[in-house]
Write a protein that holds these residues in place. Structure first.
Motif, PDB file in Angstrom:
ATOM      1  N   VAL A  49      24.409  10.247  28.635  1.00  0.00           N
ATOM      2  CA  VAL A  49      23.363  10.053  27.632  1.00  0.00           C
ATOM      3  C   VAL A  49      23.290  11.336  26.804  1.00  0.00           C
ATOM      4  O   VAL A  49      23.066  12.415  27.354  1.00  0.00           O
ATOM      5  CB  VAL A  49      21.992   9.770  28.285  1.00  0.00           C
ATOM      6  N   ILE A  50      23.499  11.216  25.504  1.00  0.00           N
ATOM      7  CA  ILE A  50      23.459  12.422  24.669  1.00  0.00           C
ATOM      8  C   ILE A  50      22.253  12.454  23.736  1.00  0.00           C
ATOM      9  O   ILE A  50      21.924  13.505  23.202  1.00  0.00           O
ATOM     10  CB  ILE A  50      24.764  12.616  23.861  1.00  0.00           C
ATOM     11  N   SER A  51      21.596  11.302  23.560  1.00  0.00           N
ATOM     12  CA  SER A  51      20.458  11.285  22.654  1.00  0.00           C
ATOM     13  C   SER A  51      19.572  10.076  22.943  1.00  0.00           C
ATOM     14  O   SER A  51      20.066   8.998  23.250  1.00  0.00           O
ATOM     15  CB  SER A  51      20.956  11.228  21.206  1.00  0.00           C
ATOM     16  N   LEU A  52      18.280  10.296  22.846  1.00  0.00           N
ATOM     17  CA  LEU A  52      17.291   9.221  22.934  1.00  0.00           C
ATOM     18  C   LEU A  52      16.414   9.315  21.707  1.00  0.00           C
ATOM     19  O   LEU A  52      16.030  10.413  21.288  1.00  0.00           O
ATOM     20  CB  LEU A  52      16.440   9.373  24.199  1.00  0.00           C
ATOM     21  N   ARG A  53      16.091   8.184  21.108  1.00  0.00           N
ATOM     22  CA  ARG A  53      15.214   8.199  19.935  1.00  0.00           C
ATOM     23  C   ARG A  53      14.376   6.933  19.887  1.00  0.00           C
ATOM     24  O   ARG A  53      14.712   5.925  20.509  1.00  0.00           O
ATOM     25  CB  ARG A  53      15.999   8.383  18.639  1.00  0.00           C
ATOM     26  N   THR A  54      13.305   7.010  19.132  1.00  0.00           N
ATOM     27  CA  THR A  54      12.445   5.851  18.909  1.00  0.00           C
ATOM     28  C   THR A  54      12.329   5.609  17.416  1.00  0.00           C
ATOM     29  O   THR A  54      12.541   6.512  16.609  1.00  0.00           O
ATOM     30  CB  THR A  54      11.031   6.056  19.491  1.00  0.00           C
ATOM     31  N   LYS A  55      11.989   4.387  17.075  1.00  0.00           N
ATOM     32  CA  LYS A  55      11.744   4.030  15.677  1.00  0.00           C
ATOM     33  C   LYS A  55      10.490   3.168  15.651  1.00  0.00           C
ATOM     34  O   LYS A  55      10.437   2.119  16.282  1.00  0.00           O
ATOM     35  CB  LYS A  55      12.933   3.253  15.109  1.00  0.00           C
ATOM     36  N   LYS A  56       9.480   3.640  14.953  1.00  0.00           N
ATOM     37  CA  LYS A  56       8.224   2.904  14.851  1.00  0.00           C
ATOM     38  C   LYS A  56       8.235   2.078  13.571  1.00  0.00           C
ATOM     39  O   LYS A  56       8.656   2.542  12.529  1.00  0.00           O
ATOM     40  CB  LYS A  56       7.043   3.854  14.863  1.00  0.00           C
ATOM     41  N   GLU A  93      13.624   1.037  30.167  1.00  0.00           N
ATOM     42  CA  GLU A  93      14.876   1.776  30.358  1.00  0.00           C
ATOM     43  C   GLU A  93      14.811   3.127  29.663  1.00  0.00           C
ATOM     44  O   GLU A  93      15.308   4.124  30.182  1.00  0.00           O
ATOM     45  CB  GLU A  93      16.055   0.957  29.830  1.00  0.00           C
ATOM     46  N   PHE A  94      14.196   3.171  28.493  1.00  0.00           N
ATOM     47  CA  PHE A  94      14.063   4.420  27.744  1.00  0.00           C
ATOM     48  C   PHE A  94      13.332   5.468  28.582  1.00  0.00           C
ATOM     49  O   PHE A  94      13.732   6.629  28.621  1.00  0.00           O
ATOM     50  CB  PHE A  94      13.297   4.150  26.436  1.00  0.00           C
ATOM     51  N   ASN A  95      12.269   5.042  29.250  1.00  0.00           N
ATOM     52  CA  ASN A  95      11.482   5.976  30.056  1.00  0.00           C
ATOM     53  C   ASN A  95      12.203   6.425  31.320  1.00  0.00           C
ATOM     54  O   ASN A  95      11.823   7.434  31.916  1.00  0.00           O
ATOM     55  CB  ASN A  95      10.134   5.349  30.409  1.00  0.00           C
ATOM     56  N   GLN A  96      13.223   5.695  31.749  1.00  0.00           N
ATOM     57  CA  GLN A  96      13.967   6.069  32.951  1.00  0.00           C
ATOM     58  C   GLN A  96      15.183   6.945  32.656  1.00  0.00           C
ATOM     59  O   GLN A  96      15.788   7.486  33.561  1.00  0.00           O
ATOM     60  CB  GLN A  96      14.412   4.814  33.705  1.00  0.00           C
ATOM     61  N   LEU A  97      15.546   7.064  31.378  1.00  0.00           N
ATOM     62  CA  LEU A  97      16.701   7.864  30.999  1.00  0.00           C
ATOM     63  C   LEU A  97      16.281   9.250  30.531  1.00  0.00           C
ATOM     64  O   LEU A  97      15.163   9.436  30.046  1.00  0.00           O
ATOM     65  CB  LEU A  97      17.483   7.185  29.868  1.00  0.00           C
ATOM     66  N   ALA A  98      17.197  10.187  30.676  1.00  0.00           N
ATOM     67  CA  ALA A  98      16.997  11.535  30.142  1.00  0.00           C
ATOM     68  C   ALA A  98      18.306  11.994  29.522  1.00  0.00           C
ATOM     69  O   ALA A  98      19.390  11.615  29.978  1.00  0.00           O
ATOM     70  CB  ALA A  98      16.572  12.492  31.243  1.00  0.00           C
ATOM     71  N   GLU A  99      18.203  12.791  28.476  1.00  0.00           N
ATOM     72  CA  GLU A  99      19.413  13.331  27.863  1.00  0.00           C
ATOM     73  C   GLU A  99      20.157  14.147  28.916  1.00  0.00           C
ATOM     74  O   GLU A  99      19.556  14.904  29.669  1.00  0.00           O
ATOM     75  CB  GLU A  99      19.060  14.184  26.643  1.00  0.00           C
TER      76      GLU A  99
END
Length: 118
Positions: A49-56, A93-99
């Protein structure tokens, strides 16, 4: 000379046609993406995992009524030194992942299936 009421009476059908065309195009594109993904093999590869992002997604309706703002979640994985892939994932899943997490990524075309940490 053209009567100004001609434009007023013609604009609604034209706008309606444009809206319907956009909706039909979106449905067509969604079906084609779904079919293309179904034809792809399901792959499981080592990744990081190299990046996590959100889009509102904000709208006047959300702001006016104090409704929660819908959020889309994305994760970017590197699957070999030269290839990065980004998938839309669930909030859970987003909350369980880390960069920096390393594991097995399972996907099919542009469709994310899962990520299992090693």
């Amino acid at each position: 000379m053209i009567d100004p009421s001609f434009f007023e009476s013609s604009i609604f059908p034209i706008l309606l046609l444009i809206v319907v065309a956009v909706i039909v195009f979106k449905i067509y594109k969604g079906v084609m993406d779904w079919r293309r993904n179904n034809k792809q093999p399901i792959l499981t590869v080592n990744s990081k995992v190299i990046s996590l992002r959100t889009k509102k997604t904000r709208s006047v309706h959300n702001l006016r009524d104090n409704n929660p703002v819908p959020t889309d979640y994305y994760a970017t994985f590197v699957i070999d030194p030269s290839k990065n892939v980004e998938f839309q994932i669930t909030g859970k899943e987003f909350n369980q992942l880390a960069e920096g997490d390393v594991g097995k990524l399972t996907f099919q075309g542009t469709r994310y299936h899962s990520f299992e940490r090693l």
